[in-house]
Design an enzyme around this catalytic site. Structure first.
Site, short mmCIF file in Angstrom:
data_model
loop_
_atom_site.label_atom_id
_atom_site.label_comp_id
_atom_site.label_asym_id
_atom_site.label_seq_id
_atom_site.Cartn_x
_atom_site.Cartn_y
_atom_site.Cartn_z
CE LYS A 74 0.48 1.22 2.29
NZ LYS A 74 1.11 2.37 1.60
CB SER A 88 1.36 1.22 -2.14
OG SER A 88 1.73 2.07 -1.07
CB SER A 125 1.43 5.20 -1.31
OG SER A 125 2.09 4.49 -2.31
#
Ligand code: GLN
Length: 479
Positions: A73, A148, A172
């Protein structure tokens, strides 16, 4: 089965037998990226050169992830590689150091294929708050991948990487894993180092793996957990070998179903699928009972005070002086700060900064921040009490399956996607999301298993058992 559809443990067997080389594995994943990335758009940056350098250095390494193509990420620091946090503010930012998890993956032999898309500063549930572009759900490209960590979940589901890391502050990792039909694990707060994770809400943030199955989740957990002196909240203790818990056995396991969750009006197909899965665990010998989480109804409200409050403090560092973007309107220092923050942050991040600053300001602190902290204590005690009698709590991961890109316009509506996930971060306990079925549109449904602090083992054992019983996780996207 294609290589890009395989799990870490399947690929590892082939490499060990000499049927395939690490180079061929990476090549297979890069070909897959070439074929599907223009549709899915999981990545903010692809790091082919880095991957090739890692491959060149691999020959003498016997690490558990040797040759495994992974995604990180884009809020996880990678030395000399863009780490944008999905924000214009950090559009050109290359950290001078690696996050601890980056080093750990590298030491285990992982090959970094790229940095994955995310909601700006991890604020969001659809990845639509990325400054760069939308990511598409590989099961149906009109749908959001969740967020996210939507880029990480989509990349794993689409077979662009074999596994990825995400971060989870209020859901997330688990919610995008649920929407993309993969496995997402949020470890106990303090068990994975946050050193080098760009902070959103420091008392809630945890890094964790997104994988194609539960076995891979245990393998990734073995690599990333552990004490780190660079993170003062990292817990100094022995961490188990999580693969020891990959046993098909839930006999006598006590499972609680929170009435406050199942009483909420949410998608019937999700509810039925989760309850059907729980029934199967019961048939396999688990004892299932209704339980109560008294603080549950206030969890979202508390989260959306505490997380923005911490964010407003953490994001104060982006002022055009020390990091990232700086406005050209810099005639005087005050103007420079104002314009930098006005131009560098997107609307959701600004909303959070305003909410958080308001909740912390004198005169409102007691009414909002302090009260939210009291709710936090109640929620933590709820879980502590339940885990005296129960091994696990089961719920849906999210109240619905994936929604369409552009569908949720009202931020409050988006916040509701986190209703089942935020209490876990508030209490600091671990939880996994695994696929439990598909809805009538063919979109994946996620089931969440929550355990006590450092109860990752039991979660993995139950998740592994359920994965075997349901036998649905071999289904792959058609792209
Ligand atoms: N959707 C939640 C939020 O926007 C959770 C985000 C996260 O876990 N990083 O705050």
């Amino acid at each position: 089965m294609e290589i890009y559809e395989m799990t870490i443990h399947q690929i590892r067997k082939l490499i060990e037998k000499g049927d395939i080389t690490a180079q061929e594995v990476t090549e297979a994943y890069y070909n897959r990226i070439d074929n599907v990335e223009s549709d899915v758009k999981s990545f903010i940056s692809l790091t082919r050169e880095k991957a090739e350098a890692q491959l060149d250095n691999l020959s003498d390494k016997k690490g558990i992830l040797a040759g495994m193509p992974v995604g990180l990420k884009d809020n996880i620091s990678t030395e000399g590689i863009l780490t944008t946090c999905g924000s214009k503010m950090l559009e050109d930012y290359c950290p001078p150091y690696n996050a601890t998890v980056t080093n750990k993956l590298q030491d285990a032999g992982a090959i970094f294929l790229g940095k994955t898309n995310m909601d700006e500063f991890a604020m969001g549930s659809s990845t639509e708050n990325s400054f760069f572009h939308n990511t598409h759900n590989p099961w149906d490209l009109d749908y959001a991948p969740g967020g996210s960590s939507g880029g990480s979940a989509a990349a794993v589901a689409a077979g662009e990487v074999v596994a990825a890391l995400g971060s989870d502050t209020g859901g997330s990792i688990r919610q995008p894993a649920s929407y993309c039909g993969v496995v997402g694990f949020k470890p106990t707060y303090g068990s994975v180092s946050r050193y080098g994770l760009v902070a959103f809400a420091s008392s809630l943030d945890q890094i964790g793996p997104i994988t194609k199955d539960v076995t891979d989740s245990a393998i990734m957990m073995n690599v990333i957990t552990g004490h780190d002196p660079h993170d003062s909240t990292s817990v100094n203790q022995d961490y188990p070998d999580y693969t020891d818990f990959l046993k098909e056995d839930v006999k006598g396991m006590k499972i609680g179903l929170p009435a406050e969750y199942f009483d909420i009006d949410f998608d019937n197909e999700v509810k039925e699928s989760v309850l059907a899965a729980v029934k199967k665990l019961e048939d396999a010998g688990a004892e299932v009972e209704e339980v109560h989480l008294t603080g549950a109804e206030y969890a979202l409200a508390a989260y959306y005070v505490i997380a923005p409050a911490e964010a407003s403090s953490n994001l104060a560092r982006y002022d055009g002086v020390r990091y990232g973007y700086r406005s050209e309107k810099d005639d005087d220092i005050k103007n420079m700060f104002t314009h930098t923050r006005h131009e560098g942050f997107g609307p959701e991040v600004k909303r959070r900064i305003m909410l958080g600053t308001y909740a912390l300001s004198s005169g409102y602190y007691d009414a909002f921040y302090l009260k939210a902290q009291k709710v936090r204590t109640i929620i933590k005690e709820d879980f502590d009490n339940l885990f005296k009698d129960y091994d696990l709590i089961i719920s849906p991961t999210a109240p619905t399956t994936a929604f369409k890109l552009g569908e949720k316009k009202d931020p409050l509506e988006m916040y509701h996607a986190d209703i089942f996930t935020v209490p876990v971060n508030i209490a600091g306990v671990p939880a996994i999301s695994i696929p439990a079925g598909f809805d009538s549109k063919g979109l994946p449904i996620g089931l969440q298993m929550i355990g006590p602090h450092f109860g990752e083992g039991k979660i993995l054992q139950a998740a592994y058992t359920l994965e075997k019983i349901l036998d649905i996780n071999k289904k792959r996207v058609k792209l």
